[in-house]
Design an enzyme around this catalytic site. Sequence first.
Site, PDB file in Angstrom:
ATOM      1  N   ASP A   1      -5.716  -2.454  -4.020  1.00  0.00           N
ATOM      2  CA  ASP A   1      -5.297  -2.565  -2.627  1.00  0.00           C
ATOM      3  C   ASP A   1      -6.568  -2.642  -1.762  1.00  0.00           C
ATOM      4  OD1 ASP A   1      -2.355  -1.185  -1.055  1.00  0.00           O
ATOM      5  OD2 ASP A   1      -3.881  -2.526  -0.248  1.00  0.00           O
TER       6      ASP A   1
ATOM      7  N   GLU B   1       2.523   0.489   7.624  1.00  0.00           N
ATOM      8  CA  GLU B   1       1.842   1.484   6.782  1.00  0.00           C
ATOM      9  C   GLU B   1       1.795   2.862   7.449  1.00  0.00           C
ATOM     10  OE1 GLU B   1      -1.256  -1.899   5.190  1.00  0.00           O
ATOM     11  OE2 GLU B   1      -1.512   0.110   4.440  1.00  0.00           O
TER      12      GLU B   1
END
Length: 596
Positions: free
Chosen positions: A292, A491
Amino acid sequence: MQNILSFLTILALFSCQPDTSIDQKVDDIIKQMTTAEKVGQMTQIDHRFLDDHEDITDYAIGSLLSGGGSHPKENTHKAWVDLYNGYQEKALASRLGIPLIYGIDAVHGHNNVKGATIYPHNIGLGATGNPEIVRSVSHATSSEVAATGINWTFAPCIATPQDYRWGRTYEGFSSDPKLVLDLGVAAVEGYQSSTKKNPRKVIACAKHFIGDGNTIYGTGINNLVDRGNTVLTKESLKKTLIPVYQAAIDAGVETVMASYNSWNGVKCHGSKELLTDILKVEMGFDGFVISDWAGIDEIPGDYKSDIVTSINAGMDMVMVSGEGEPYKKFMALLTEAIQEELIPMSRIDDAVSRILRVKFRAGLFDDPLMDYDYLSEIGSDENRQIGRDAVRQSVVVLKNESILPLSNSNGKVRWSKIVVAGRGADNLGMQCGGWTIDWQGGQGDITDGTTILEGLRENAPLGIEVVSDPLANSVKGDLAIVVIGEDPYTEFFGDRDSLNLNEEDLQVIENAKAQGMKVVVLLISGRPMNIADHFDNWDAFAAIWLPGSEGEGVADVLFGNYNPTGRLSFPWPVHAEEGTSASSMLYNLGAGLSYE
Ligand code: GLC
């Protein structure tokens, strides 16, 4: 010139041996690569942070990405093609001419691109319970992604969110792994199937491996949820989450993204047990693992040890990004680690082989550049119709005191004057949510689309007047539709310790009631929220999640042009903060009403 010749040589070499397997071709390239070129292939940079475009050529960079909000200077369709081609030509000019693979978060449409169709986020697609519409949405998304040249989407997210205080709950199809499995497979197949017109394949990415939606509250960023610790035995993992990824692998997903969270206290990004022993050996995954965004930096230790730990654990490509640690520092330290034999060359060759294999499978060695021929795919009527259909199927009607549909089947008008109110009524940005044009999304007219209000106005049957009164305090009609909900977030920006409704929204509902109107409440949200204390005086209520650009789909349900089939893919607690482990549920998994 020399470099183009070497690419053409490679191409000729392979094209004249059509029966040579991809693995043979990969081996042939690996044998010619220097350590520096192998390191370059394992490096992914966000294009915004390139020091110099020539670095792509000089360092044989393997991949670029556009992270959330990472656009060309002008966010036009041609500018995207030019951006992609410009970088790809730099890669083709490298010594061996290995093409770039370019990644982007096309997670609910080609959502960085202005004018692209924006589909319901996964929580809404989960409410459809329909793999076919998920396949169509993913396939249409790929047709728009491929039109800009880009060949890789970091989707589908196949999390199974349990704690709704997690800001990424809406990126999950469902809390139920079985439903996530079915829809995840449909998404992978949809994304990776070549479009009928554009032969270019788009590679999918199952994420985030593993347990991203199962973290314990208080262990994440800011002591909340995101990137926290997931405590599950391996047996439990094998029963619940692993089958979801196995199904995606069996469906041919070419990449898997490692998750920021920890599993039993060990960062997934540094876990050899997860990335190699389980994912590659036991599950047979033969694509490549991408980190990520700066995900390896969160592994305990200094940056060089992060690199050694993650690559040895089985990370194949690192999304350095370049926003934090400079990519030249990453490449220098990785090279050092190889030279010091902290990372065996066999691991490097395995990583690069996987990357090259996926590039071959994506057709990148055959046809790396894009032209303007497919730009009409972006935001096409056909793709928007798919979006409208997905929106219809995602609406979950949970309360209906004989209010809906607003007009009955023989078109007899039941409510002649409808007042439309609330922050979400005429706000495209709010109905799209996060990951739209900018990383965190935005408010108002952020792209092309139809708001809830516009959808109601454009589809109102004869005899029904639709009037806008944002605060529901100045126009009296027969009935008020009040659209409330969450502002966009992405997020950890969406991590909350409380899931109460917005006071301003509740006031608008009160205003409508005070005028003596019946009230239909529509909730735009990325998760179940605390409605139990309020919804007794709502005459009808529907969860519409984050429907995206095709707001007409909501009007289709309200006017009865589509009999609602949406069902909850997340159980709805009395206290939403308790998530799936709540002792008392307002609505169970699968709840939802259709019209008699
Ligand atoms: C983000 C997300 C991931 C996304 C990546 C690239 O931090 O965690 O889902 O694909 O970075 O934007």
